[in-house]
Design an enzyme around this catalytic site. Structure first.
Site, PDB file in Angstrom:
ATOM      1  N   GLY A 340       0.830  -1.217   0.000  1.00 22.65           N
ATOM      2  CA  GLY A 340       0.000   0.000   0.000  1.00 22.65           C
ATOM      3  C   GLY A 340       0.855   1.253   0.000  1.00 22.65           C
ATOM      4  O   GLY A 340       0.541   2.233  -0.690  1.00 22.65           O
ATOM      5  N   GLU A 363      14.934   8.951 -26.565  1.00 26.12           N
ATOM      6  CA  GLU A 363      16.202   8.541 -27.212  1.00 26.12           C
ATOM      7  C   GLU A 363      16.059   7.182 -27.907  1.00 26.12           C
ATOM      8  O   GLU A 363      16.997   6.390 -27.966  1.00 26.12           O
ATOM      9  CB  GLU A 363      17.375   8.601 -26.225  1.00 26.12           C
TER      10      GLU A 363
HETATM   11  N1  COS Z   1      25.646   5.826 -36.903  1.00 25.56           N
HETATM   12  C1  COS Z   1      26.045   6.269 -38.119  1.00 25.56           C
HETATM   13  N2  COS Z   1      25.252   6.221 -39.217  1.00 25.56           N
HETATM   14  C2  COS Z   1      24.017   5.712 -39.062  1.00 25.56           C
HETATM   15  C3  COS Z   1      23.539   5.243 -37.829  1.00 25.56           C
HETATM   16  C4  COS Z   1      24.411   5.314 -36.710  1.00 25.56           C
HETATM   17  N3  COS Z   1      24.038   4.889 -35.508  1.00 25.56           N
HETATM   18  N4  COS Z   1      22.281   4.792 -37.976  1.00 25.56           N
HETATM   19  C5  COS Z   1      21.960   4.966 -39.272  1.00 25.56           C
HETATM   20  N5  COS Z   1      23.027   5.525 -39.917  1.00 25.56           N
HETATM   21  C6  COS Z   1      23.123   5.850 -41.349  1.00 25.56           C
HETATM   22  C7  COS Z   1      22.924   4.592 -42.179  1.00 25.56           C
HETATM   23  O1  COS Z   1      24.150   3.911 -42.352  1.00 25.56           O
HETATM   24  C8  COS Z   1      22.397   5.149 -43.483  1.00 25.56           C
HETATM   25  O2  COS Z   1      23.496   5.636 -44.228  1.00 25.56           O
HETATM   26  P1  COS Z   1      23.542   5.490 -45.835  1.00 25.56           P
HETATM   27  O3  COS Z   1      22.333   6.242 -46.345  1.00 25.56           O
HETATM   28  O4  COS Z   1      24.846   6.141 -46.218  1.00 25.56           O
HETATM   29  O5  COS Z   1      23.477   4.031 -46.109  1.00 25.56           O
HETATM   30  C9  COS Z   1      21.566   6.337 -43.028  1.00 25.56           C
HETATM   31  O6  COS Z   1      22.056   6.699 -41.725  1.00 25.56           O
HETATM   32  C10 COS Z   1      20.095   6.017 -42.929  1.00 25.56           C
HETATM   33  O7  COS Z   1      19.969   4.933 -42.017  1.00 25.56           O
HETATM   34  P2  COS Z   1      18.755   3.927 -42.025  1.00 25.56           P
HETATM   35  O8  COS Z   1      18.454   3.512 -43.415  1.00 25.56           O
HETATM   36  O9  COS Z   1      19.034   2.869 -41.024  1.00 25.56           O
HETATM   37  O10 COS Z   1      17.579   4.893 -41.524  1.00 25.56           O
HETATM   38  P3  COS Z   1      16.100   4.568 -41.127  1.00 25.56           P
HETATM   39  O11 COS Z   1      15.284   5.703 -41.589  1.00 25.56           O
HETATM   40  O12 COS Z   1      15.728   3.179 -41.544  1.00 25.56           O
HETATM   41  O13 COS Z   1      16.055   4.688 -39.520  1.00 25.56           O
HETATM   42  C11 COS Z   1      16.375   4.198 -37.210  1.00 25.56           C
HETATM   43  C12 COS Z   1      16.910   4.127 -38.665  1.00 25.56           C
HETATM   44  C13 COS Z   1      14.996   3.613 -37.071  1.00 25.56           C
HETATM   45  C14 COS Z   1      17.355   3.374 -36.435  1.00 25.56           C
HETATM   46  C15 COS Z   1      16.385   5.674 -36.757  1.00 25.56           C
HETATM   47  O14 COS Z   1      15.412   6.432 -37.436  1.00 25.56           O
HETATM   48  C16 COS Z   1      16.177   5.861 -35.274  1.00 25.56           C
HETATM   49  O15 COS Z   1      17.091   5.633 -34.472  1.00 25.56           O
HETATM   50  N6  COS Z   1      14.985   6.291 -34.884  1.00 25.56           N
HETATM   51  C17 COS Z   1      14.704   6.662 -33.487  1.00 25.56           C
HETATM   52  C18 COS Z   1      15.070   8.073 -33.284  1.00 25.56           C
HETATM   53  C19 COS Z   1      15.091   8.420 -31.856  1.00 25.56           C
HETATM   54  O16 COS Z   1      15.830   7.870 -31.046  1.00 25.56           O
HETATM   55  N7  COS Z   1      14.276   9.406 -31.536  1.00 25.56           N
HETATM   56  C20 COS Z   1      14.252   9.926 -30.218  1.00 25.56           C
HETATM   57  C21 COS Z   1      14.264  11.379 -30.316  1.00 25.56           C
HETATM   58  S1  COS Z   1      15.681  12.134 -29.777  1.00 25.56           S
HETATM   59  S2  COS Z   1      15.388  12.253 -27.828  1.00 25.56           S
END
Ligand code: COS
Length: 382
Positions: A340, A363
């Site tokens: 509680g 994040e």
């Molecule tokens: N470090 C370096 N490069 C990265 C990376 C990382 N951690 N993650 C992705 N990239 C690069 C990829 O290599 C890719 O490069 P190329 O275009 O040269 O191949 C590019 O960025 C795009 O990456 P990807 O195709 O993986 O992008 P997506 O749109 O599929 O998204 C996720 C990837 C979902 C992982 C990303 O959008 C994400 O982390 N979303 C959550 C965001 C978040 O944390 N929001 C909270 C708000 S901030 S408090």
């Protein structure tokens, strides 16, 4: 830079005493007032907390990721709203500049960020770009030696206090996803920039999130971080580091809750004996401890690997995923052990239960961490 063992122990001891003697007695008041006392902020500045991760040459403590995590675990032993006060300066608000800024940008801003005289915010999220952060719609259009920014950001931590924003905006609308996004440093006093009212939240009162609106905000070209079109990757690398920091915070909160549970279960008697005598209660404490130890081991190991120069995108996502889910389970069990009293505001446990919920969301949600972990594991073949 890794501290020598003696300096590190001194720093951790100082932070532990600050948490125990100064912050813990203020937890209820900060939550009730939804405000951080200025004298506490000043003491955080004096301790160097705003500059934990800023290079020494710009006035920071320049901690290695391992040392930063150890300090953050200590800071997790109190309401996470306290950590949020300087968390953006240490993490997502400053790291694009630290990792990708020009020397001129660093000299201009980093000393103020390290001292806490400049508060920073990370402006990525938008109404239509949350987990899909590549869907950023805020536009940055080049106009001579400036960019003109228009758009809106959402749930931006410390926006109401910020002097400097790291803003992700689309410079190339013809490129879908992150490819057309660039990163900018935008000062709070730039004409056309306005900040909304702090949102009412489920937890972490005393820490604030607000909308940020850009209405024809002119930003000098020299305030772009990195090359045009590289902003999404900048943001992802900032988040890679931020996620480890959050993992350490989750571990600290879990450790605090476990300590509180042991104290309460030792004191509280039922059926003629302390709660600690009941094996079902012991089982809950054992589960909490095991999970906290596992999260700490994963977090610290990943931090060491990052310090050694390895890419830890996947491991950092795993640490954030596990640690944030772990502290949710620990907080739930803490309410159960307190019974509680766990539901009554005065004991503070229900406040932690609400506070930790955001760790599974900001994040990067747990589901985004799963996506990152799965992608990399599939790529590696196991
Ligand atoms: N470090 C370096 N490069 C990265 C990376 C990382 N951690 N993650 C992705 N990239 C690069 C990829 O290599 C890719 O490069 P190329 O275009 O040269 O191949 C590019 O960025 C795009 O990456 P990807 O195709 O993986 O992008 P997506 O749109 O599929 O998204 C996720 C990837 C979902 C992982 C990303 O959008 C994400 O982390 N979303 C959550 C965001 C978040 O944390 N929001 C909270 C708000 S901030 S408090």
């Amino acid at each position: 830079m890794a501290l020598d063992a003696e300096t590190r122990d001194q720093l951790i001891d100082t932070v532990r005493r600050f948490v125990t003697e100064r912050l813990r007695p203020l937890e209820a008041k900060v939550a009730e007032d939804d405000a951080m006392p200025q004298d506490v902020i000043d003491e955080m500045k004096a301790l160097g907390l705003f500059g934990l991760s800023i290079p020494e040459s710009y006035g920071g403590l320049d901690l290695s990721m391992e040392d930063e995590c150890l300090v953050v675990v200590e800071l997790g032993r109190t309401s996470p709203a306290f950590r949020s006060t300087f968390g953006t300066n240490v993490g997502i608000g400053s790291q694009a500049l630290v990792m990708f800024g020009t020397e001129a940008q660093k000299q201009k801003y980093l000393p103020g960020i390290a001292s806490g005289d400049i508060i920073t915010s990370f402006a990525l999220t938008e109404p239509e770009a949350g987990s899909d952060s590549g869907a950023v719609q805020t536009r940055a259009v080049r106009d001579g030696d400036h960019y003109v920014l228009n758009g809106a950001k959402r749930y931006i931590t410390n926006a109401n206090k910020a002097d400097l924003f790291t803003v992700m905006a689309r410079t190339d609308p013809s490129k879908p996803g992150g490819g057309g996004v660039s990163a900018f440093l935008v000062e709070r006093n730039a004409p056309g920039l306005s900040v909304g009212k702090p949102e009412k939240k489920m937890g972490q009162q005393g820490a604030h999130v607000c909308d940020v609106i850009f209405d024809n905000v002119r930003v000098p070209v020299e305030n772009r971080i990195g090359a045009e079109g590289e902003g999404f990757k900048v943001a992802m690398q900032v988040l890679d580091k931020g996620r480890l920091h959050i993992s350490a915070l989750c571990v600290g909160v879990a450790e605090r809750l476990i300590t509180d549970c042991v104290a309460y279960a030792t004191e509280r008697k039922q059926f003629g004996q302390p709660l600690t005598g009941f094996q079902l209660v012991q089982g809950m404490i054992a589960d909490c401890k095991t999970e906290a130890l596992a999260a700490k081991a994963l977090t610290m190991e990943t931090a060491r690997r990052r310090d050694a120069g390895q890419n830890v995108t996947m491991e950092g996502a795993a640490a954030k995923y596990f640690a944030s889910e772990m502290v949710g389970r620990v907080a739930d069990k803490a309410v159960q052990i307190f019974g509680g009293a766990g539901y009554i505001t005065e004991y503070g446990i229900e406040r932690f239960y609400r506070d930790v919920r955001i760790f599974r969301i900001y994040e990067g949600t747990s589901q985004i961490q799963q996506v990152i972990i799965a992608r990399e594991t599939l790529k590696r073949g196991g």
